[in-house]
Scaffold this motif. Structure first.
Motif, mmCIF file in Angstrom:
data_model
loop_
_atom_site.group_PDB
_atom_site.id
_atom_site.type_symbol
_atom_site.label_atom_id
_atom_site.label_comp_id
_atom_site.label_asym_id
_atom_site.label_seq_id
_atom_site.Cartn_x
_atom_site.Cartn_y
_atom_site.Cartn_z
ATOM 1 N N LEU A 173 -16.701 -53.992 0.512
ATOM 2 C CA LEU A 173 -15.754 -52.712 1.012
ATOM 3 C C LEU A 173 -15.294 -53.127 2.304
ATOM 4 O O LEU A 173 -14.041 -52.446 2.366
ATOM 5 C CB LEU A 173 -16.855 -51.474 1.260
ATOM 6 C CG LEU A 173 -16.180 -50.299 2.058
ATOM 7 C CD1 LEU A 173 -15.371 -49.636 0.733
ATOM 8 C CD2 LEU A 173 -17.267 -49.286 2.399
ATOM 9 N N ARG A 174 -15.749 -53.558 3.058
ATOM 10 C CA ARG A 174 -14.946 -53.937 4.358
ATOM 11 C C ARG A 174 -13.706 -54.690 4.133
ATOM 12 O O ARG A 174 -12.689 -54.493 4.799
ATOM 13 C CB ARG A 174 -15.643 -54.867 5.345
ATOM 14 C CG ARG A 174 -16.962 -54.066 5.903
ATOM 15 C CD ARG A 174 -17.600 -54.949 7.006
ATOM 16 N NE ARG A 174 -16.636 -55.196 8.090
ATOM 17 C CZ ARG A 174 -16.767 -56.376 9.105
ATOM 18 N NH1 ARG A 174 -17.911 -57.293 8.682
ATOM 19 N NH2 ARG A 174 -16.136 -56.402 9.905
ATOM 20 N N ARG A 175 -13.693 -55.767 3.139
ATOM 21 C CA ARG A 175 -12.315 -56.237 2.961
ATOM 22 C C ARG A 175 -11.533 -55.352 1.849
ATOM 23 O O ARG A 175 -10.191 -55.638 1.923
ATOM 24 C CB ARG A 175 -12.916 -57.665 1.996
ATOM 25 C CG ARG A 175 -13.214 -58.720 2.984
ATOM 26 C CD ARG A 175 -14.346 -59.515 2.790
ATOM 27 N NE ARG A 175 -14.426 -60.213 3.911
ATOM 28 C CZ ARG A 175 -15.457 -59.920 4.939
ATOM 29 N NH1 ARG A 175 -15.798 -58.519 5.035
ATOM 30 N NH2 ARG A 175 -15.634 -60.437 6.090
ATOM 31 N N MET A 176 -12.075 -54.608 0.987
ATOM 32 C CA MET A 176 -11.254 -53.893 0.195
ATOM 33 C C MET A 176 -10.795 -52.811 0.788
ATOM 34 O O MET A 176 -9.639 -52.196 0.357
ATOM 35 C CB MET A 176 -12.140 -53.392 -1.049
ATOM 36 C CG MET A 176 -12.705 -54.605 -2.047
ATOM 37 S SD MET A 176 -13.226 -53.862 -3.583
ATOM 38 C CE MET A 176 -11.714 -53.617 -4.452
ATOM 39 N N GLY A 177 -11.004 -52.294 1.913
ATOM 40 C CA GLY A 177 -10.725 -51.317 2.713
ATOM 41 C C GLY A 177 -9.295 -51.709 3.477
ATOM 42 O O GLY A 177 -8.588 -50.769 3.756
ATOM 43 N N VAL A 227 -20.930 -44.720 -7.405
ATOM 44 C CA VAL A 227 -21.563 -45.932 -7.978
ATOM 45 C C VAL A 227 -20.797 -47.168 -7.995
ATOM 46 O O VAL A 227 -19.553 -47.147 -8.327
ATOM 47 C CB VAL A 227 -22.387 -45.371 -9.126
ATOM 48 C CG1 VAL A 227 -23.349 -44.351 -8.693
ATOM 49 C CG2 VAL A 227 -21.310 -45.089 -10.311
ATOM 50 N N THR A 228 -21.585 -48.247 -7.532
ATOM 51 C CA THR A 228 -20.695 -49.606 -7.809
ATOM 52 C C THR A 228 -20.818 -50.343 -9.090
ATOM 53 O O THR A 228 -20.958 -51.479 -9.141
ATOM 54 C CB THR A 228 -21.004 -50.303 -6.544
ATOM 55 O OG1 THR A 228 -22.428 -50.809 -6.854
ATOM 56 C CG2 THR A 228 -20.917 -50.046 -5.264
ATOM 57 N N THR A 242 -16.791 -46.554 -8.212
ATOM 58 C CA THR A 242 -15.702 -47.185 -7.347
ATOM 59 C C THR A 242 -14.475 -47.337 -7.861
ATOM 60 O O THR A 242 -13.345 -46.919 -7.299
ATOM 61 C CB THR A 242 -16.068 -48.253 -6.766
ATOM 62 O OG1 THR A 242 -16.787 -49.261 -7.652
ATOM 63 C CG2 THR A 242 -17.394 -47.926 -5.950
ATOM 64 N N ALA A 243 -14.538 -47.433 -9.303
ATOM 65 C CA ALA A 243 -12.972 -47.676 -9.895
ATOM 66 C C ALA A 243 -12.351 -46.217 -10.135
ATOM 67 O O ALA A 243 -11.159 -46.033 -9.786
ATOM 68 C CB ALA A 243 -12.984 -48.283 -11.403
ATOM 69 N N GLU A 244 -13.101 -45.057 -10.412
ATOM 70 C CA GLU A 244 -12.440 -43.769 -10.214
ATOM 71 C C GLU A 244 -11.914 -43.214 -8.926
ATOM 72 O O GLU A 244 -11.222 -42.625 -9.007
ATOM 73 C CB GLU A 244 -13.536 -42.903 -10.835
ATOM 74 C CG GLU A 244 -13.957 -43.062 -12.299
ATOM 75 C CD GLU A 244 -15.024 -42.098 -12.689
ATOM 76 O OE1 GLU A 244 -14.642 -40.791 -13.164
ATOM 77 O OE2 GLU A 244 -16.172 -42.228 -12.502
ATOM 78 N N GLU A 245 -12.539 -44.208 -7.919
ATOM 79 C CA GLU A 245 -12.254 -44.073 -6.519
ATOM 80 C C GLU A 245 -11.257 -44.817 -5.990
ATOM 81 O O GLU A 245 -10.655 -44.640 -4.876
ATOM 82 C CB GLU A 245 -13.315 -44.086 -5.740
ATOM 83 C CG GLU A 245 -14.383 -42.820 -5.760
ATOM 84 C CD GLU A 245 -14.139 -41.654 -5.395
ATOM 85 O OE1 GLU A 245 -13.915 -41.314 -3.802
ATOM 86 O OE2 GLU A 245 -13.598 -40.618 -5.882
ATOM 87 N N GLY A 246 -10.425 -45.307 -7.079
ATOM 88 C CA GLY A 246 -9.242 -46.274 -6.752
ATOM 89 C C GLY A 246 -9.497 -47.724 -6.309
ATOM 90 O O GLY A 246 -8.683 -48.367 -5.667
ATOM 91 N N MET A 247 -10.805 -48.243 -6.478
ATOM 92 C CA MET A 247 -11.396 -49.550 -6.094
ATOM 93 C C MET A 247 -11.699 -50.242 -7.327
ATOM 94 O O MET A 247 -12.877 -50.503 -7.550
ATOM 95 C CB MET A 247 -12.471 -49.436 -5.125
ATOM 96 C CG MET A 247 -12.017 -48.779 -4.045
ATOM 97 S SD MET A 247 -13.613 -48.374 -2.756
ATOM 98 C CE MET A 247 -13.061 -47.748 -1.268
ATOM 99 N N ALA A 248 -10.625 -50.585 -8.167
ATOM 100 C CA ALA A 248 -10.711 -51.511 -9.263
ATOM 101 C C ALA A 248 -11.254 -52.743 -8.837
ATOM 102 O O ALA A 248 -10.954 -53.474 -7.793
ATOM 103 C CB ALA A 248 -9.530 -51.570 -10.100
#
Length: 327
Positions: A173-177, A227-228, A242-248
């Motif tokens: 998450l730290r990197r994807m953020g 959920v991841t 997380t994909a639904e939250e824009g984190m594909a």
């Protein structure tokens, strides 16, 4: 050489050639030891015992669970890696954790996950979920990232240990953020104490396994953000991915599987794989696993091998990029 002598020798050669096949056909003809490299009661142990019970019935031989805890699972895994490759000593492994340790503790562990063990099948998967203390003013993953960016060095996240999947989930998450989020890691010795401090507000957030957090979520003592997993899960159907939250591509789970010592004959591996597939296809076995927060995930040996390699490669990059050290 007379014809009768030649025939005798030929028959002997054929008989010798068929001995290994005969031995494999009779496998197993004695109890099998399934080593769980952790203490009783955890996810690895629970999945191992459910599977051992089903396999005992199917094989007609007892599959005995032996807990050999220590060194983050490395003692038990090493004992299997160095066991006789005859199919009678198997590892019920936490493959995500072992994959992380393959890099994190490369200088100290005395076995090679990919060289000294051969996968039989994946067995179960425990999903993870991002949770926050309800006092934190965020309702979704985008708000969590925004809060971390607006408050550098103030957002604390817990984990059950430096090399735990929970820690790796947070590092991703730290990197994807973007711009490597400035969050403070607070490691604990296990999920229990981490959950206690998260619920009390001593720490702000955590990526935790669903079984460890679902009770607090349903009681309103923790807020679930996502959920991841690739799809929503039946245990938390209203929580987005997380994909639904824009984190594909942001996917993390704690995966478990069975492995044997390298050199175990392929017919034995294939027999074990077929029996594990059969066991995990049974609705009652699937329900037993689901009751403990795990989903049945049978694979072929080749699929299991590919999955383990992918995990090792994935976490090796995270560990290197974040400069994570073993406790």
């Amino acid at each position: 050489m007379t014809r009768s002598v030649f025939v005798t020798i030929a028959r002997f050669a054929v008989a010798v050639a068929f001995l290994p096949a005969l031995a494999f056909a009779q496998y197993p003809n004695k109890p099998i030891k399934l080593v769980v490299p952790y203490s009783p009661g955890g996810a690895t142990d629970v999945i191992g015992r459910v599977l051992a019970q089903a396999l005992s019935t199917q094989l007609g031989q007892q599959v005995v669970v032996e807990n050999r805890a220590g060194a983050g699972g490395n003692i038990g895994a090493e004992s299997v890696a160095k066991a006789a490759p005859d199919g009678y000593t198997l590892l019920m492994g936490a493959m995500t954790s072992h994959s992380i340790m393959a890099t994190l503790e490369k200088g100290s562990i005395r076995y090679d996950l990919q060289k000294d063990l051969v996968p039989v099948s994946m067995a179960g998967s425990v999903p993870l979920v991002w949770v926050v203390n309800p006092d934190l003013p965020v309702k979704n993953m985008k708000e969590l990232v925004a809060y971390a960016k607006a408050n550098p060095g103030k957002l604390t996240y817990a984990s059950s240990g430096a090399g735990a999947p929970q820690r790796m989930c947070a590092e991703l998450l730290r990197r994807m953020g973007g711009s490597q989020l400035d969050m403070v890691h607070v490691p604990y010795k296990g999920s229990g104490p981490a959950m206690t401090d998260l619920v009390s507000g001593q720490v702000n957030t955590m990526c935790e396994t669903v079984p460890a957090s679902i009770g607090f979520i349903k009681a309103g003592r923790l807020r679930a953000l996502a959920v991841t997993t690739p799809q929503r899960i039946s245990m938390l159907p209203d929580v987005p991915t997380t994909a639904e939250e824009g984190m594909a591509g942001y996917e993390v789970a704690s995966n478990f599987g069975v492995a044997a010592p390298a050199g175990t004959p392929k017919p034995v591996i294939d027999k074990l794989n077929a029996e594990i597939q059969k066991a995990l296809a049974k609705p009652e076995v699937q329900q037993q696993l689901l009751d403990q927060g795990a989903y049945a995930t049978p694979t072929t040996p080749e699929q299991a091998q590919a999955r383990i390699k992918a995990e090792i490669d994935k976490w090796a990059k995270v560990i290197k990029d974040a400069d994570i050290k073993a406790d």
